[in-house]
Scaffold this motif. Sequence first.
Motif, PDB file in Angstrom:
ATOM      1  N   THR A 191      12.168 -21.819  24.678  1.00  0.00           N
ATOM      2  CA  THR A 191      13.075 -22.717  23.975  1.00  0.00           C
ATOM      3  C   THR A 191      13.912 -23.478  24.989  1.00  0.00           C
ATOM      4  O   THR A 191      14.405 -22.885  25.950  1.00  0.00           O
ATOM      5  CB  THR A 191      14.014 -21.935  23.040  1.00  0.00           C
ATOM      6  OG1 THR A 191      13.245 -21.121  22.151  1.00  0.00           O
ATOM      7  CG2 THR A 191      14.878 -22.891  22.228  1.00  0.00           C
ATOM      8  N   ILE A 192      14.081 -24.746  24.749  1.00  0.00           N
ATOM      9  CA  ILE A 192      14.915 -25.571  25.625  1.00  0.00           C
ATOM     10  C   ILE A 192      16.210 -25.912  24.898  1.00  0.00           C
ATOM     11  O   ILE A 192      16.245 -26.041  23.665  1.00  0.00           O
ATOM     12  CB  ILE A 192      14.169 -26.859  26.041  1.00  0.00           C
ATOM     13  CG1 ILE A 192      14.858 -27.528  27.232  1.00  0.00           C
ATOM     14  CG2 ILE A 192      14.032 -27.821  24.860  1.00  0.00           C
ATOM     15  CD1 ILE A 192      14.031 -28.666  27.845  1.00  0.00           C
ATOM     16  N   SER A 193      17.273 -26.049  25.664  1.00  0.00           N
ATOM     17  CA  SER A 193      18.555 -26.478  25.101  1.00  0.00           C
ATOM     18  C   SER A 193      19.361 -27.154  26.207  1.00  0.00           C
ATOM     19  O   SER A 193      19.007 -27.063  27.388  1.00  0.00           O
ATOM     20  CB  SER A 193      19.337 -25.287  24.520  1.00  0.00           C
ATOM     21  OG  SER A 193      19.598 -24.333  25.520  1.00  0.00           O
ATOM     22  N   ARG A 194      20.428 -27.808  25.809  1.00  0.00           N
ATOM     23  CA  ARG A 194      21.277 -28.464  26.800  1.00  0.00           C
ATOM     24  C   ARG A 194      22.724 -28.484  26.328  1.00  0.00           C
ATOM     25  O   ARG A 194      22.983 -28.443  25.107  1.00  0.00           O
ATOM     26  CB  ARG A 194      20.797 -29.894  27.101  1.00  0.00           C
ATOM     27  CG  ARG A 194      20.930 -30.868  25.961  1.00  0.00           C
ATOM     28  CD  ARG A 194      20.227 -32.179  26.312  1.00  0.00           C
ATOM     29  NE  ARG A 194      20.876 -32.897  27.408  1.00  0.00           N
ATOM     30  CZ  ARG A 194      20.297 -33.888  28.096  1.00  0.00           C
ATOM     31  NH1 ARG A 194      19.064 -34.268  27.796  1.00  0.00           N
ATOM     32  NH2 ARG A 194      20.955 -34.488  29.069  1.00  0.00           N
ATOM     33  N   TYR A 242       7.042 -29.903  23.599  1.00  0.00           N
ATOM     34  CA  TYR A 242       6.649 -28.728  24.363  1.00  0.00           C
ATOM     35  C   TYR A 242       5.141 -28.652  24.504  1.00  0.00           C
ATOM     36  O   TYR A 242       4.372 -29.209  23.713  1.00  0.00           O
ATOM     37  CB  TYR A 242       7.180 -27.445  23.709  1.00  0.00           C
ATOM     38  CG  TYR A 242       6.828 -27.277  22.260  1.00  0.00           C
ATOM     39  CD1 TYR A 242       7.732 -27.663  21.268  1.00  0.00           C
ATOM     40  CD2 TYR A 242       5.604 -26.737  21.871  1.00  0.00           C
ATOM     41  CE1 TYR A 242       7.419 -27.519  19.928  1.00  0.00           C
ATOM     42  CE2 TYR A 242       5.297 -26.591  20.536  1.00  0.00           C
ATOM     43  CZ  TYR A 242       6.207 -26.979  19.563  1.00  0.00           C
ATOM     44  OH  TYR A 242       5.894 -26.839  18.236  1.00  0.00           O
ATOM     45  N   ALA A 243       4.743 -27.931  25.531  1.00  0.00           N
ATOM     46  CA  ALA A 243       3.329 -27.684  25.768  1.00  0.00           C
ATOM     47  C   ALA A 243       2.857 -26.543  24.876  1.00  0.00           C
ATOM     48  O   ALA A 243       3.651 -25.715  24.422  1.00  0.00           O
ATOM     49  CB  ALA A 243       3.110 -27.326  27.233  1.00  0.00           C
ATOM     50  N   ASP A 244       1.567 -26.487  24.653  1.00  0.00           N
ATOM     51  CA  ASP A 244       1.011 -25.412  23.824  1.00  0.00           C
ATOM     52  C   ASP A 244       1.353 -24.035  24.403  1.00  0.00           C
ATOM     53  O   ASP A 244       1.576 -23.081  23.663  1.00  0.00           O
ATOM     54  CB  ASP A 244      -0.501 -25.573  23.722  1.00  0.00           C
ATOM     55  CG  ASP A 244      -0.909 -26.726  22.830  1.00  0.00           C
ATOM     56  OD1 ASP A 244      -2.070 -27.166  22.920  1.00  0.00           O
ATOM     57  OD2 ASP A 244      -0.063 -27.210  22.048  1.00  0.00           O
ATOM     58  N   SER A 245       1.411 -23.956  25.717  1.00  0.00           N
ATOM     59  CA  SER A 245       1.692 -22.677  26.360  1.00  0.00           C
ATOM     60  C   SER A 245       3.099 -22.172  26.074  1.00  0.00           C
ATOM     61  O   SER A 245       3.377 -20.978  26.214  1.00  0.00           O
ATOM     62  CB  SER A 245       1.498 -22.798  27.869  1.00  0.00           C
ATOM     63  OG  SER A 245       2.358 -23.798  28.395  1.00  0.00           O
ATOM     64  N   ALA A 246       3.989 -23.082  25.687  1.00  0.00           N
ATOM     65  CA  ALA A 246       5.377 -22.720  25.419  1.00  0.00           C
ATOM     66  C   ALA A 246       5.658 -22.428  23.952  1.00  0.00           C
ATOM     67  O   ALA A 246       6.690 -21.832  23.622  1.00  0.00           O
ATOM     68  CB  ALA A 246       6.299 -23.843  25.881  1.00  0.00           C
TER      69      ALA A 246
END
Length: 125
Positions: free
Chosen positions: A68-71, A59-63
């Motif tokens: 949160t990412i998921s799949r 992830y980027a610092d901004s995130a």
Amino acid sequence: VQLQASGGGLVQAGGSLRLSCTASGRSFSSYDMGWFRQAPGKEREFVYSISSSGATTLYADSAKGRFTISRENAKNMVYLQLNSLKPEDTAVYYCAAAYRAPRERLSLSDSYQYWGQGTQVTVSS
């Protein structure tokens, strides 16, 4: 692989959105997936990525601490949960698919072969 992003909208600062990306085509579970965003007048920037198995993310610092990412490979879906949104998060958000890219390159847009059409996120102050 065809990708379609959805879930964007207008939200007040501090609010939340959940972006979804639907993939069609074979072998979705073979692709690393990423989210990028592009604000008006700015270059497209990396937000988050997730490996094909879902085991690792980048992830980027901004995130950090907010997104949160998921799949769900069984559903050919990838998600990006956006919390504590700020006006500077306003952008078009794109999902993208990368095939066998080195993890350290998943923050680079040229590692991705397929792109969705984008979904607009607007955060008001």
